[in-house]
Design an enzyme around this catalytic site. Structure first.
Site, PDB file in Angstrom:
ATOM      1  N   ASP A 282       0.850  -1.191   0.000  1.00  0.00           N
ATOM      2  CA  ASP A 282       0.000   0.000   0.000  1.00  0.00           C
ATOM      3  C   ASP A 282       0.885   1.240   0.000  1.00  0.00           C
ATOM      4  O   ASP A 282       0.942   1.983   0.974  1.00  0.00           O
ATOM      5  CB  ASP A 282      -0.919  -0.042   1.233  1.00  0.00           C
ATOM      6  CG  ASP A 282      -1.993   1.043   1.195  1.00  0.00           C
ATOM      7  OD1 ASP A 282      -2.170   1.682   0.126  1.00  0.00           O
ATOM      8  OD2 ASP A 282      -2.635   1.265   2.231  1.00  0.00           O
TER       9      ASP A 282
ATOM     10  N   ASN B  27      11.222  -7.314  -7.699  1.00  0.00           N
ATOM     11  CA  ASN B  27      10.705  -6.003  -8.094  1.00  0.00           C
ATOM     12  C   ASN B  27      11.841  -5.003  -8.241  1.00  0.00           C
ATOM     13  O   ASN B  27      12.825  -5.039  -7.510  1.00  0.00           O
ATOM     14  CB  ASN B  27       9.639  -5.516  -7.092  1.00  0.00           C
ATOM     15  CG  ASN B  27      10.213  -4.649  -5.986  1.00  0.00           C
ATOM     16  OD1 ASN B  27      10.433  -3.442  -6.183  1.00  0.00           O
ATOM     17  ND2 ASN B  27      10.480  -5.238  -4.825  1.00  0.00           N
ATOM     18  N   ARG B  28      11.670  -4.139  -9.247  1.00  0.00           N
ATOM     19  CA  ARG B  28      12.560  -2.984  -9.384  1.00  0.00           C
ATOM     20  C   ARG B  28      11.688  -1.753  -9.633  1.00  0.00           C
ATOM     21  O   ARG B  28      11.902  -0.999 -10.584  1.00  0.00           O
ATOM     22  CB  ARG B  28      13.604  -3.192 -10.495  1.00  0.00           C
ATOM     23  CG  ARG B  28      13.073  -3.614 -11.840  1.00  0.00           C
ATOM     24  CD  ARG B  28      14.150  -3.510 -12.938  1.00  0.00           C
ATOM     25  NE  ARG B  28      13.660  -3.925 -14.234  1.00  0.00           N
ATOM     26  CZ  ARG B  28      13.674  -5.174 -14.697  1.00  0.00           C
ATOM     27  NH1 ARG B  28      14.177  -6.153 -13.964  1.00  0.00           N
ATOM     28  NH2 ARG B  28      13.208  -5.452 -15.906  1.00  0.00           N
TER      29      ARG B  28
ATOM     30  N   PHE C 206      10.433   3.011  -6.028  1.00  0.00           N
ATOM     31  CA  PHE C 206       9.662   4.004  -5.257  1.00  0.00           C
ATOM     32  C   PHE C 206       8.664   4.765  -6.124  1.00  0.00           C
ATOM     33  O   PHE C 206       8.612   6.000  -6.094  1.00  0.00           O
ATOM     34  CB  PHE C 206      10.581   5.023  -4.562  1.00  0.00           C
ATOM     35  CG  PHE C 206      11.425   4.488  -3.441  1.00  0.00           C
ATOM     36  CD1 PHE C 206      11.203   3.238  -2.888  1.00  0.00           C
ATOM     37  CD2 PHE C 206      12.468   5.261  -2.917  1.00  0.00           C
ATOM     38  CE1 PHE C 206      11.990   2.764  -1.843  1.00  0.00           C
ATOM     39  CE2 PHE C 206      13.249   4.802  -1.874  1.00  0.00           C
ATOM     40  CZ  PHE C 206      13.020   3.553  -1.333  1.00  0.00           C
TER      41      PHE C 206
ATOM     42  N   SER D 116      16.296  -0.041   0.025  1.00  0.00           N
ATOM     43  CA  SER D 116      15.771  -0.480  -1.269  1.00  0.00           C
ATOM     44  C   SER D 116      16.926  -0.589  -2.251  1.00  0.00           C
ATOM     45  O   SER D 116      17.753   0.321  -2.349  1.00  0.00           O
ATOM     46  CB  SER D 116      14.757   0.526  -1.810  1.00  0.00           C
ATOM     47  OG  SER D 116      14.564   0.253  -3.187  1.00  0.00           O
TER      48      SER D 116
ATOM     49  N   ASN E   4      16.572  -0.489  -5.390  1.00  0.00           N
ATOM     50  CA  ASN E   4      16.119   0.024  -6.689  1.00  0.00           C
ATOM     51  C   ASN E   4      16.264   1.527  -6.886  1.00  0.00           C
ATOM     52  O   ASN E   4      15.832   2.064  -7.884  1.00  0.00           O
ATOM     53  CB  ASN E   4      14.663  -0.399  -6.917  1.00  0.00           C
ATOM     54  CG  ASN E   4      14.519  -1.908  -6.906  1.00  0.00           C
ATOM     55  OD1 ASN E   4      15.338  -2.610  -7.505  1.00  0.00           O
ATOM     56  ND2 ASN E   4      13.532  -2.417  -6.196  1.00  0.00           N
ATOM     57  N   THR E   5      16.841   2.196  -5.911  1.00  0.00           N
ATOM     58  CA  THR E   5      17.193   3.605  -6.089  1.00  0.00           C
ATOM     59  C   THR E   5      18.719   3.653  -6.017  1.00  0.00           C
ATOM     60  O   THR E   5      19.292   3.399  -4.955  1.00  0.00           O
ATOM     61  CB  THR E   5      16.556   4.484  -4.983  1.00  0.00           C
ATOM     62  OG1 THR E   5      15.131   4.396  -5.106  1.00  0.00           O
ATOM     63  CG2 THR E   5      16.983   5.937  -5.109  1.00  0.00           C
TER      64      THR E   5
ATOM     65  N   LYS F 264      14.958   0.643   8.460  1.00  0.00           N
ATOM     66  CA  LYS F 264      14.841  -0.610   7.701  1.00  0.00           C
ATOM     67  C   LYS F 264      16.132  -0.901   6.954  1.00  0.00           C
ATOM     68  O   LYS F 264      16.612  -0.070   6.177  1.00  0.00           O
ATOM     69  CB  LYS F 264      13.662  -0.528   6.725  1.00  0.00           C
ATOM     70  CG  LYS F 264      13.401  -1.853   6.002  1.00  0.00           C
ATOM     71  CD  LYS F 264      12.026  -1.894   5.388  1.00  0.00           C
ATOM     72  CE  LYS F 264      11.761  -3.180   4.644  1.00  0.00           C
ATOM     73  NZ  LYS F 264      10.426  -3.208   4.055  1.00  0.00           N
TER      74      LYS F 264
ATOM     75  N   ASN G 141      14.853  -5.785   4.187  1.00  0.00           N
ATOM     76  CA  ASN G 141      14.295  -5.477   2.871  1.00  0.00           C
ATOM     77  C   ASN G 141      14.577  -6.647   1.909  1.00  0.00           C
ATOM     78  O   ASN G 141      15.032  -7.700   2.339  1.00  0.00           O
ATOM     79  CB  ASN G 141      14.913  -4.171   2.362  1.00  0.00           C
ATOM     80  CG  ASN G 141      13.947  -3.344   1.550  1.00  0.00           C
ATOM     81  OD1 ASN G 141      13.309  -3.873   0.636  1.00  0.00           O
ATOM     82  ND2 ASN G 141      13.820  -2.077   1.862  1.00  0.00           N
TER      83      ASN G 141
HETATM   84  C1  LIG Z   1       6.456  -5.514  -4.897  1.00  0.00           C
HETATM   85  C2  LIG Z   1       7.201  -5.103  -3.682  1.00  0.00           C
HETATM   86  C3  LIG Z   1       7.365  -3.755  -3.395  1.00  0.00           C
HETATM   87  C4  LIG Z   1       8.063  -3.361  -2.253  1.00  0.00           C
HETATM   88  N1  LIG Z   1       8.183  -2.034  -1.970  1.00  0.00           N
HETATM   89  C5  LIG Z   1       8.802  -1.655  -0.816  1.00  0.00           C
HETATM   90  C6  LIG Z   1       8.869  -0.294  -0.470  1.00  0.00           C
HETATM   91  O1  LIG Z   1       8.368   0.591  -1.155  1.00  0.00           O
HETATM   92  N2  LIG Z   1       9.524   0.040   0.680  1.00  0.00           N
HETATM   93  C7  LIG Z   1      10.082  -0.915   1.505  1.00  0.00           C
HETATM   94  O2  LIG Z   1      10.641  -0.572   2.543  1.00  0.00           O
HETATM   95  N3  LIG Z   1      10.005  -2.221   1.195  1.00  0.00           N
HETATM   96  C8  LIG Z   1       9.369  -2.607   0.068  1.00  0.00           C
HETATM   97  N4  LIG Z   1       9.299  -3.933  -0.237  1.00  0.00           N
HETATM   98  C9  LIG Z   1       9.954  -4.926   0.646  1.00  0.00           C
HETATM   99  C10 LIG Z   1       8.988  -5.545   1.660  1.00  0.00           C
HETATM  100  O3  LIG Z   1       8.491  -4.584   2.552  1.00  0.00           O
HETATM  101  C11 LIG Z   1       9.715  -6.647   2.463  1.00  0.00           C
HETATM  102  O4  LIG Z   1      10.754  -6.062   3.209  1.00  0.00           O
HETATM  103  C12 LIG Z   1      10.313  -7.723   1.569  1.00  0.00           C
HETATM  104  O5  LIG Z   1       9.471  -7.979   0.462  1.00  0.00           O
HETATM  105  C13 LIG Z   1      10.526  -9.033   2.311  1.00  0.00           C
HETATM  106  O6  LIG Z   1       9.325  -9.558   2.835  1.00  0.00           O
HETATM  107  P1  LIG Z   1       8.452 -10.694   2.073  1.00  0.00           P
HETATM  108  O7  LIG Z   1       9.406 -11.792   1.712  1.00  0.00           O
HETATM  109  O8  LIG Z   1       7.419 -11.104   3.068  1.00  0.00           O
HETATM  110  O9  LIG Z   1       7.872 -10.036   0.890  1.00  0.00           O
HETATM  111  C14 LIG Z   1       8.611  -4.351  -1.374  1.00  0.00           C
HETATM  112  C15 LIG Z   1       8.429  -5.701  -1.673  1.00  0.00           C
HETATM  113  C16 LIG Z   1       7.738  -6.093  -2.802  1.00  0.00           C
HETATM  114  C17 LIG Z   1       7.555  -7.553  -3.089  1.00  0.00           C
END
Ligand SMILES: Cc1cc2nc3c(=O)[nH]c(=O)nc-3n(C[C@H](O)[C@H](O)[C@H](O)COP(=O)(O)O)c2cc1C
Length: 342
Positions: free
Chosen positions: A62, A108-109, A112, A169, A171-172, A205, A234
């Site tokens: 979200d 994912n890439r 933000f 992240s 991706n930045t 984080k 992350n």
């Molecule tokens: C599609 C996607 C988008 C994400 N975007 C963010 C983000 O904007 N900021 C962030 O701190 N982590 C982001 N994450 C990382 C998740 O918050 C989490 O740290 C990571 O996916 C590991 O948990 P999981 O294995 O349960 O997904 C993203 C993960 C996914 C899969």
């Protein structure tokens, strides 16, 4: 789960980013439900906040704070929205989100993509119940990234029950450089100063891709600057053995293949902090056993995202029920008693 087993094949016919947009749109239409009642044993206090269940929704689902109330209603004990940057930005070129079905993973890439902090602020102002944390980042084209975090803290403090400083992240370009000694001290000193008196706790984080001594160094900086908790971790830039056809895509890997790495990182942070700094365990958590192991390894709270894509939105509630059962069987009266008990 029964309903989601019908919805999932349809969702998986769409490309991953379209399916995500459709899920957010559907959730926005859903009437806000009251959160379920959780067993009292699951209630846990971290950084001065009392969480009704320790199982939260991780950042990234979200991003623009559109459905946080609905996700609380579905049974997550807390929801982290964002990452939100000071200005709106469109993120990386598409395609940039890939399901690795055989691996129960995602790459994912996105970079933000979000509509910016001011846009989310107004929606968050209307959320008065439950614990909604706000994850903040820096704009890709920012000339001064520290200034972006400082303005993020100042502008979102009023609507966040906690703030997460996301410097992990992949991706930045260059963002993870802020985790390096010196840069991290400067950033944490600046965000701490930016937090208004009586403002929300600050979480940091971190990435799961750690070098020797990284956990110790990060814990020391966090404690020196009064950070309230670490979110570990992350997505990873590493590539454990994967079977899916998107395995070679660039970006952050999450889900099942991240589990061991994230658990290992959590243990390193637990050892480095000796219980002095609350930890939030994230990465590859898909059931109550995973969540339980993470808590016993030192996590006071857990979060997940990828497993929800495969198992449906009821997963937070199911894991919570499984945790209550495991607490009872182990003879613990509360989550706090189980934290770090392995
Ligand atoms: C599609 C996607 C988008 C994400 N975007 C963010 C983000 O904007 N900021 C962030 O701190 N982590 C982001 N994450 C990382 C998740 O918050 C989490 O740290 C990571 O996916 C590991 O948990 P999981 O294995 O349960 O997904 C993203 C993960 C996914 C899969």
């Amino acid at each position: 789960m029964a309903l989601y087993s019908l919805v999932r094949p349809l969702a998986f016919m769409l490309d991953a980013e379209r399916a995500h947009r459709a899920a957010i749109a559907a959730l926005r239409l859903a009437p806000a439900r009251k959160p379920p009642r959780f067993p009292k044993s699951l209630e846990t206090t971290v950084a001065g906040l009392t969480f009704p269940s320790p199982v939260g929704l991780a950042a990234g689902f979200d991003k623009d704070a559109e459905v946080a109330g609905q996700m609380l209603g579905l049974g997550f004990g807390f929801v982290e929205v964002g990452t939100l940057t000071p200005r709106a930005q469109s993120g990386n070129p598409k395609p940039r989100l890939f399901r690795l079905k055989k691996d129960r993973a995602i790459i994912n890439r996105l970079g933000f993509n979000n509509r910016g902090q001011i846009d989310a602020f107004e929606r968050l102002q209307r959320c008065s119940h439950g614990i909604i944390g706000v994850n903040i980042g820096a704009n890709k084209d920012s000339a001064d990234r520290v200034a972006d975090y400082v303005s993020g803290v100042a502008s979102m403090a009023q609507v966040a029950r906690y703030l997460t400083i996301n410097i992990s992240s992949p991706n930045t370009p260059g963002l993870r450089g802020l985790q390096v000694e010196g840069a991290l001290d400067d950033l944490l000193a600046a965000v701490r100063d930016a937090r208004p008196v009586g403002g929300p706790p600050l979480f940091l984080k971190v990435a799961p891709d750690l070098g020797d001594g990284d956990a110790k160094r990060i814990v020391r900086a966090a404690l020196d600057h009064g950070i309230d908790a670490l979110v570990v971790a992350n997505t990873t830039v590493s590539r454990p053995a994967l079977q899916s056809r998107h395995a070679d895509e660039t970006g952050g890997l999450s889900g099942e293949p991240l589990k061991t790495l994230a658990l290992d990182a959590l243990r390193q942070f637990r050892a480095a902090s000796d219980g002095e700094l609350p930890l939030i365990g994230v990465g590859g958590i898909a059931d109550a056993d995973d969540a339980w192991r993470r808590i016993r390894a030192g996590a006071s709270l857990v979060q997940l995202y990828t497993a929800m894509v495969y198992e449906g939105p009821g997963i937070g509630r199911r894991i919570a029920a499984g945790l209550a059962e495991r607490l009872r069987r182990a003879g613990f009266a509360s989550i706090a008693e189980a934290v770090g008990s392995e």
